[in-house]
Design a protein around this motif. Structure first.
Motif, PDB file in Angstrom:
ATOM      1  N   UNK A  79      61.467   4.966  -0.365  1.00 26.79           N
ATOM      2  CA  UNK A  79      61.775   6.510  -0.286  1.00 26.79           C
ATOM      3  C   UNK A  79      60.860   7.909   0.643  1.00 26.79           C
ATOM      4  N   UNK A  80      59.793   6.960   0.927  1.00 24.92           N
ATOM      5  CA  UNK A  80      58.958   7.624   1.803  1.00 24.92           C
ATOM      6  C   UNK A  80      58.655   7.552   3.038  1.00 24.92           C
ATOM      7  N   UNK A  81      58.974   7.769   4.186  1.00 21.78           N
ATOM      8  CA  UNK A  81      58.777   6.963   5.770  1.00 21.78           C
ATOM      9  C   UNK A  81      57.431   6.764   5.669  1.00 21.78           C
ATOM     10  N   UNK A  82      56.177   6.270   6.430  1.00 19.56           N
ATOM     11  CA  UNK A  82      55.169   5.841   6.687  1.00 19.56           C
ATOM     12  C   UNK A  82      55.626   4.998   7.285  1.00 19.56           C
ATOM     13  N   UNK A  83      55.066   5.197   8.456  1.00 16.35           N
ATOM     14  CA  UNK A  83      54.960   4.128   9.913  1.00 16.35           C
ATOM     15  C   UNK A  83      54.524   3.089   9.233  1.00 16.35           C
ATOM     16  N   UNK A  84      52.885   2.727   9.020  1.00 14.23           N
ATOM     17  CA  UNK A  84      52.290   1.668   8.763  1.00 14.23           C
ATOM     18  C   UNK A  84      52.898   0.885   7.707  1.00 14.23           C
ATOM     19  N   UNK A  85      53.120   1.786   6.943  1.00 11.32           N
ATOM     20  CA  UNK A  85      53.889   0.956   5.195  1.00 11.32           C
ATOM     21  C   UNK A  85      55.200   0.403   5.876  1.00 11.32           C
ATOM     22  N   UNK A  86      56.473   0.632   6.765  1.00 14.87           N
ATOM     23  CA  UNK A  86      57.359   0.461   6.615  1.00 14.87           C
ATOM     24  C   UNK A  86      57.098  -1.180   7.842  1.00 14.87           C
ATOM     25  N   UNK A  87      56.461  -0.902   8.386  1.00 13.15           N
ATOM     26  CA  UNK A  87      56.019  -2.188   9.367  1.00 13.15           C
ATOM     27  C   UNK A  87      55.385  -2.720   8.982  1.00 13.15           C
TER      28      UNK A  87
ATOM     29  N   UNK B  94      63.148   4.158  13.671  1.00 13.88           N
ATOM     30  CA  UNK B  94      63.075   3.309  14.525  1.00 13.88           C
ATOM     31  C   UNK B  94      62.387   3.406  15.882  1.00 13.88           C
ATOM     32  N   UNK B  95      62.422   5.000  16.276  1.00 12.56           N
ATOM     33  CA  UNK B  95      61.326   5.195  17.210  1.00 12.56           C
ATOM     34  C   UNK B  95      59.783   5.193  17.496  1.00 12.56           C
ATOM     35  N   UNK B  96      59.527   5.553  15.916  1.00 16.16           N
ATOM     36  CA  UNK B  96      58.550   5.516  15.808  1.00 16.16           C
ATOM     37  C   UNK B  96      58.136   3.473  15.321  1.00 16.16           C
ATOM     38  N   UNK B  97      58.758   2.862  15.007  1.00 18.33           N
ATOM     39  CA  UNK B  97      58.881   1.699  14.984  1.00 18.33           C
ATOM     40  C   UNK B  97      58.202   1.236  16.322  1.00 18.33           C
TER      41      UNK B  97
ATOM     42  N   UNK C 245      69.337  10.722  21.457  1.00 19.45           N
ATOM     43  CA  UNK C 245      68.979  10.973  22.920  1.00 19.45           C
ATOM     44  C   UNK C 245      69.153   9.239  23.520  1.00 19.45           C
ATOM     45  N   UNK C 246      70.032   9.576  24.549  1.00 21.51           N
ATOM     46  CA  UNK C 246      70.301   8.043  25.217  1.00 21.51           C
ATOM     47  C   UNK C 246      68.702   7.719  26.077  1.00 21.51           C
ATOM     48  N   UNK C 247      68.031   8.646  26.396  1.00 26.57           N
ATOM     49  CA  UNK C 247      66.436   8.015  26.036  1.00 26.57           C
ATOM     50  C   UNK C 247      66.364   7.056  25.092  1.00 26.57           C
ATOM     51  N   UNK C 248      66.085   7.425  23.876  1.00 24.66           N
ATOM     52  CA  UNK C 248      66.243   7.011  22.483  1.00 24.66           C
ATOM     53  C   UNK C 248      66.167   5.595  22.090  1.00 24.66           C
ATOM     54  N   UNK C 249      67.806   5.655  22.395  1.00 22.66           N
ATOM     55  CA  UNK C 249      68.583   4.377  21.959  1.00 22.66           C
ATOM     56  C   UNK C 249      68.109   4.177  23.087  1.00 22.66           C
ATOM     57  N   UNK C 250      68.269   3.958  25.056  1.00 20.45           N
ATOM     58  CA  UNK C 250      68.015   2.898  25.452  1.00 20.45           C
ATOM     59  C   UNK C 250      66.443   1.821  25.144  1.00 20.45           C
ATOM     60  N   UNK C 251      65.398   3.116  24.944  1.00 17.63           N
ATOM     61  CA  UNK C 251      64.419   2.464  24.250  1.00 17.63           C
ATOM     62  C   UNK C 251      64.182   1.715  23.686  1.00 17.63           C
ATOM     63  N   UNK C 252      64.954   1.998  22.462  1.00 15.72           N
ATOM     64  CA  UNK C 252      64.853   1.119  21.058  1.00 15.72           C
ATOM     65  C   UNK C 252      65.600   0.217  21.552  1.00 15.72           C
TER      66      UNK C 252
END
Length: 191
Positions: A17-25, A43-46, A71-78
């Motif tokens: 319900x609420x994205x929290x990077x650590x809990x999602x990992x 996905x960038x945060x992950x 962004x294309x940069x973020x997409x390529x990074x993921x």
């Protein structure tokens, strides 16, 4: 997309319900999901999460993003992150609007999943790009993205004025003007 369809085909769904990077990992490590759906920033945060640095992600079959631009940069990074973590797939992107009952365009195959694209229209949907005068543009010309299809809502509840501003009838077909800028290549792929 992320709740009703998976449940209707018997999949287990983990709702965050609420994205929290650590809990999602932690959820990814614990459950090893086959499918993840979220907004690009999730996905960038992950990719920056220390807990996932050495995690093998080969269990993933799809990673889908939508709901915001990427962004294309973020997409390529993921995509690079997924590859380095043994994930056999590329990021899947979608484009749509609430008025289309979610996504109308999707990178459903390798052929249309080009960096910077959001894919091709789903069956029954049509996309066109127009200039500021409402004229349809040629391939690779940037303009406003307009959509139509069977899931297009009839209008805004009790708001005839806004309905008339946003929805346009052309050749007996109702179109919604998204306000988003993009272009389509000659293969029908939307950017």
């Amino acid at each position: 997309c992320g709740l009703v369809i998976p449940l209707s085909i018997g999949m287990q769904v983990i709702v965050v319900p609420k994205f929290e990077q650590e809990k999602f990992a932690d959820l990814i490590i614990k459950y090893k999901p086959n499918h993840i759906m979220g907004v690009p920033s999730m996905m960038e945060d992950l990719t920056k999460n220390k807990k996932l640095e050495k995690t093998d992600l080969s269990f993933l079959k799809t990673v889908i993003v939508g709901g915001d631009k990427i962004s294309t940069t973020a997409e390529k990074g993921i995509n690079k992150y997924l590859e380095v973590h043994n994930c056999p797939i590329k990021l899947i992107k979608g484009y749509g609007m609430t008025e289309m009952s979610s996504n109308a365009v999707f990178t459903k195959s390798k052929e249309c999943n080009i960096d910077g694209s959001v894919g091709i229209p789903l069956i029954g949907n049509n996309v066109k790009i127009i200039d500021s005068d409402g004229n349809e543009l040629k391939y690779d010309e940037e303009g406003e993205i307009c959509l139509t299809g069977p899931t297009l809502i009839p209008g805004y509840f009790n708001n005839k004025k806004l309905t008339e501003q946003v929805f346009v009838l052309e050749n007996n077909e109702r179109w919604i003007h998204s306000g988003d800028i993009g272009y389509m290549n000659e293969d029908g792929i939307l950017f």
